[in-house]
Write an enzyme that holds these catalytic residues in place. Structure first.
Site, PDB file in Angstrom:
ATOM      1  N   ASP A  58      47.937  85.652  56.748  1.00  0.00           N
ATOM      2  CA  ASP A  58      46.999  85.531  55.484  1.00  0.00           C
ATOM      3  C   ASP A  58      47.904  85.906  53.910  1.00  0.00           C
ATOM      4  O   ASP A  58      48.418  87.266  54.026  1.00  0.00           O
ATOM      5  CB  ASP A  58      45.900  87.066  56.067  1.00  0.00           C
ATOM      6  CG  ASP A  58      45.242  87.161  54.391  1.00  0.00           C
ATOM      7  OD1 ASP A  58      45.151  86.058  52.780  1.00  0.00           O
ATOM      8  OD2 ASP A  58      43.804  87.658  54.327  1.00  0.00           O
ATOM      9  N   ASN A  83      51.893  76.593  50.237  1.00  0.00           N
ATOM     10  CA  ASN A  83      50.669  76.129  49.836  1.00  0.00           C
ATOM     11  C   ASN A  83      49.198  75.992  49.412  1.00  0.00           C
ATOM     12  O   ASN A  83      48.197  75.621  49.264  1.00  0.00           O
ATOM     13  CB  ASN A  83      50.591  74.360  51.160  1.00  0.00           C
ATOM     14  CG  ASN A  83      49.207  73.834  51.394  1.00  0.00           C
ATOM     15  OD1 ASN A  83      49.146  72.968  50.635  1.00  0.00           O
ATOM     16  ND2 ASN A  83      48.565  74.265  51.884  1.00  0.00           N
ATOM     17  N   SER A 137      51.164  73.468  42.806  1.00  0.00           N
ATOM     18  CA  SER A 137      50.662  73.841  41.722  1.00  0.00           C
ATOM     19  C   SER A 137      49.696  73.574  41.791  1.00  0.00           C
ATOM     20  O   SER A 137      48.524  72.178  43.090  1.00  0.00           O
ATOM     21  CB  SER A 137      51.395  74.259  41.185  1.00  0.00           C
ATOM     22  OG  SER A 137      51.201  74.459  39.408  1.00  0.00           O
ATOM     23  N   TYR A 153      40.789  78.729  38.082  1.00  0.00           N
ATOM     24  CA  TYR A 153      41.665  77.611  38.774  1.00  0.00           C
ATOM     25  C   TYR A 153      43.050  77.783  37.628  1.00  0.00           C
ATOM     26  O   TYR A 153      43.814  77.242  38.154  1.00  0.00           O
ATOM     27  CB  TYR A 153      40.861  76.515  39.340  1.00  0.00           C
ATOM     28  CG  TYR A 153      42.163  76.214  39.928  1.00  0.00           C
ATOM     29  CD1 TYR A 153      42.314  76.150  41.594  1.00  0.00           C
ATOM     30  CD2 TYR A 153      42.661  74.891  39.620  1.00  0.00           C
ATOM     31  CE1 TYR A 153      43.101  75.327  42.273  1.00  0.00           C
ATOM     32  CE2 TYR A 153      42.937  73.718  40.773  1.00  0.00           C
ATOM     33  CZ  TYR A 153      43.021  74.079  41.477  1.00  0.00           C
ATOM     34  OH  TYR A 153      44.314  72.963  42.579  1.00  0.00           O
ATOM     35  N   LYS A 157      46.732  78.520  38.362  1.00  0.00           N
ATOM     36  CA  LYS A 157      47.712  77.301  38.031  1.00  0.00           C
ATOM     37  C   LYS A 157      48.916  77.553  37.242  1.00  0.00           C
ATOM     38  O   LYS A 157      50.719  77.620  37.398  1.00  0.00           O
ATOM     39  CB  LYS A 157      47.585  75.832  38.005  1.00  0.00           C
ATOM     40  CG  LYS A 157      46.881  76.290  39.654  1.00  0.00           C
ATOM     41  CD  LYS A 157      47.185  76.226  40.691  1.00  0.00           C
ATOM     42  CE  LYS A 157      46.171  76.272  42.868  1.00  0.00           C
ATOM     43  NZ  LYS A 157      47.181  76.174  43.434  1.00  0.00           N
ATOM     44  N   THR A 188      40.576  66.116  50.337  1.00  0.00           N
ATOM     45  CA  THR A 188      40.639  67.351  51.417  1.00  0.00           C
ATOM     46  C   THR A 188      38.802  68.305  51.201  1.00  0.00           C
ATOM     47  O   THR A 188      38.480  67.797  50.110  1.00  0.00           O
ATOM     48  CB  THR A 188      41.868  68.897  51.234  1.00  0.00           C
ATOM     49  OG1 THR A 188      41.765  68.924  49.906  1.00  0.00           O
ATOM     50  CG2 THR A 188      42.752  67.600  50.930  1.00  0.00           C
TER      51      THR A 188
HETATM   52  N1  LIG Z   1      43.416  69.064  46.546  1.00  0.00           N
HETATM   53  C1  LIG Z   1      43.631  68.760  45.490  1.00  0.00           C
HETATM   54  O1  LIG Z   1      43.406  66.820  44.955  1.00  0.00           O
HETATM   55  C2  LIG Z   1      44.701  69.522  44.780  1.00  0.00           C
HETATM   56  C3  LIG Z   1      44.614  68.920  43.735  1.00  0.00           C
HETATM   57  C4  LIG Z   1      45.787  70.058  42.799  1.00  0.00           C
HETATM   58  C5  LIG Z   1      46.636  71.326  44.130  1.00  0.00           C
HETATM   59  N2  LIG Z   1      45.601  71.701  45.387  1.00  0.00           N
HETATM   60  C6  LIG Z   1      46.283  72.218  45.676  1.00  0.00           C
HETATM   61  O2  LIG Z   1      46.927  72.383  47.152  1.00  0.00           O
HETATM   62  C7  LIG Z   1      46.921  73.390  48.158  1.00  0.00           C
HETATM   63  C8  LIG Z   1      46.436  72.469  49.562  1.00  0.00           C
HETATM   64  O3  LIG Z   1      45.237  72.889  48.792  1.00  0.00           O
HETATM   65  P1  LIG Z   1      44.029  71.330  50.059  1.00  0.00           P
HETATM   66  O4  LIG Z   1      43.812  70.101  49.390  1.00  0.00           O
HETATM   67  O5  LIG Z   1      44.420  71.621  51.156  1.00  0.00           O
HETATM   68  O6  LIG Z   1      42.934  72.822  49.784  1.00  0.00           O
HETATM   69  P2  LIG Z   1      42.107  72.753  51.374  1.00  0.00           P
HETATM   70  O7  LIG Z   1      41.929  71.803  52.015  1.00  0.00           O
HETATM   71  O8  LIG Z   1      40.924  73.945  50.997  1.00  0.00           O
HETATM   72  O9  LIG Z   1      42.372  74.190  52.450  1.00  0.00           O
HETATM   73  C9  LIG Z   1      43.058  75.231  51.788  1.00  0.00           C
HETATM   74  C10 LIG Z   1      44.282  75.977  52.333  1.00  0.00           C
HETATM   75  O10 LIG Z   1      44.633  77.104  51.589  1.00  0.00           O
HETATM   76  C11 LIG Z   1      44.707  77.884  53.082  1.00  0.00           C
HETATM   77  N3  LIG Z   1      43.913  79.614  52.304  1.00  0.00           N
HETATM   78  C12 LIG Z   1      42.712  79.892  51.860  1.00  0.00           C
HETATM   79  N4  LIG Z   1      43.189  81.451  51.419  1.00  0.00           N
HETATM   80  C13 LIG Z   1      44.361  82.592  52.266  1.00  0.00           C
HETATM   81  C14 LIG Z   1      44.362  83.368  52.667  1.00  0.00           C
HETATM   82  N5  LIG Z   1      44.507  84.303  51.852  1.00  0.00           N
HETATM   83  N6  LIG Z   1      45.357  83.109  53.946  1.00  0.00           N
HETATM   84  C15 LIG Z   1      46.441  81.981  53.828  1.00  0.00           C
HETATM   85  N7  LIG Z   1      45.748  80.911  53.639  1.00  0.00           N
HETATM   86  C16 LIG Z   1      44.943  79.981  52.720  1.00  0.00           C
HETATM   87  C17 LIG Z   1      42.845  77.392  54.104  1.00  0.00           C
HETATM   88  O11 LIG Z   1      42.609  78.338  55.254  1.00  0.00           O
HETATM   89  P3  LIG Z   1      41.480  79.093  56.155  1.00  0.00           P
HETATM   90  O12 LIG Z   1      41.164  78.018  56.320  1.00  0.00           O
HETATM   91  O13 LIG Z   1      42.099  80.192  56.476  1.00  0.00           O
HETATM   92  O14 LIG Z   1      40.590  79.014  54.730  1.00  0.00           O
HETATM   93  C18 LIG Z   1      43.215  76.312  54.032  1.00  0.00           C
HETATM   94  O15 LIG Z   1      44.674  76.272  54.963  1.00  0.00           O
HETATM   95  C19 LIG Z   1      46.235  74.949  46.996  1.00  0.00           C
HETATM   96  O16 LIG Z   1      47.281  75.433  46.226  1.00  0.00           O
HETATM   97  C20 LIG Z   1      45.343  73.678  45.823  1.00  0.00           C
HETATM   98  O17 LIG Z   1      45.397  74.193  44.661  1.00  0.00           O
HETATM   99  C21 LIG Z   1      45.483  70.760  45.886  1.00  0.00           C
END
Ligand SMILES: NC(=O)c1ccc[n+]([C@@H]2O[C@H](COP(=O)([O-])OP(=O)(O)OC[C@H]3O[C@@H](n4cnc5c(N)ncnc54)[C@H](OP(=O)(O)O)[C@@H]3O)[C@@H](O)[C@H]2O)c1
Length: 231
Positions: A58, A83, A137, A153, A157, A188
């Protein structure tokens, strides 16, 4: 020569896609997740048990980070990927309507945690050949992008960009490259089904761009394909 990558939030979304693509090419992955037995990660471990080290983490907890550090001991980490991230409430994070407790929670995960994790595993990164720390980010943190909405958010970032640039300047002389990325708008749980690209495409782009990056790219803010983003 296979490398060792450590990925936070490796149980779903972009983190799981990164882990899946890396083991497919023979790299080792320390797959850090709050629940390392979660289904996506368990399936990956079942297929590639020799290449995946599921690790409980965590990122907001000092004790959890210390336990993960103790478990991994001095194992070299070529690439550490911060990530794990959260978006915060879909409402109540506007310029005129803010849930301040939720904003604080977003900062815990998106801002303080990447630096906490980078501090803990810096010796492991320094002990490796790769010596890279990448943080996922978002373009939404670009102040130059004339932002509106999603204040919690976006500000998290922007803040992690600043934190990592200051950190990057401090570790540059140790030969550690610090990289910041926008992963694309990705399908996602966070990005939603209507997003532009699947996690596999984001992960492939990120891995290729990180492979091509070194100390010359330290403190850059770029897309998954390597295009510069204005701060
Ligand atoms: N998807 C997009 O379009 C997008 C765009 C720009 C940036 N991003 C960035 O990309 C990264 C990954 O995003 P994603 O789209 O893959 O999001 P996601 O599908 O919501 O997954 C988020 C991940 O972060 C983990 N997490 C959250 N809080 C945590 C904690 N306290 N300790 C450990 N793990 C934790 C979650 O684990 P749990 O399953 O335990 O909750 C999950 O594995 C993030 O930093 C996000 O801001 C995403």
């Amino acid at each position: 020569m296979p490398q060792t990558w450590m990925i936070t939030g490796a149980n779903r979304g972009i983190g799981l896609a990164l882990a899946t693509a890396l083991v497919a090419r023979g790299d080792h992955v320390i797959a850090a997740a709050r629940d390392p037995a979660s289904p996506g990660l368990a399936e990956l471990v079942a297929k590639h048990s020799g290449l995946v080290t599921p690790t409980a983490l965590d990122v907001t907890s000092d004790a959890s980070v210390a336990a993960a550090k103790a478990a991994l001991a001095d194992r070299p980490i070529d690439v550490l990927v911060n990530n794990a991230g959260v978006y915060g409430p879909r409402d109540k994070q506007g310029a005129l309507d803010m849930d301040f407790d939720a904003w604080r929670d977003v900062f815990e995960v998106n801002v303080y945690a990447p630096l906490r994790v980078a501090h803990a595993f810096l010796p492991n990164v320094e002990a490796s050949q790769g010596r890279k720390i990448a943080t996922i980010s978002s373009r939404m943190g670009s102040i130059a992008g004339n932002p509106s909405g999603a204040l919690a958010y976006r500000s998290s970032k922007s803040a992690v960009n600043m934190a990592m640039v200051v950190f990057g300047n401090a570790v540059r002389e140790r030969g550690v490259s610090v990289l910041l990325f926008h992963p694309g708008w990705v399908q996602t749980d966070m990005g939603g089904g209507g997003a532009d690209i699947p996690p596999t495409e984001s992960a492939a782009g990120l891995i290729g761009t990180i492979d091509r990056s070194g100390i010359a790219e330290t403190n850059s803010f770029r897309t998954w394909t390597g295009e510069a983003i204005a701060w």
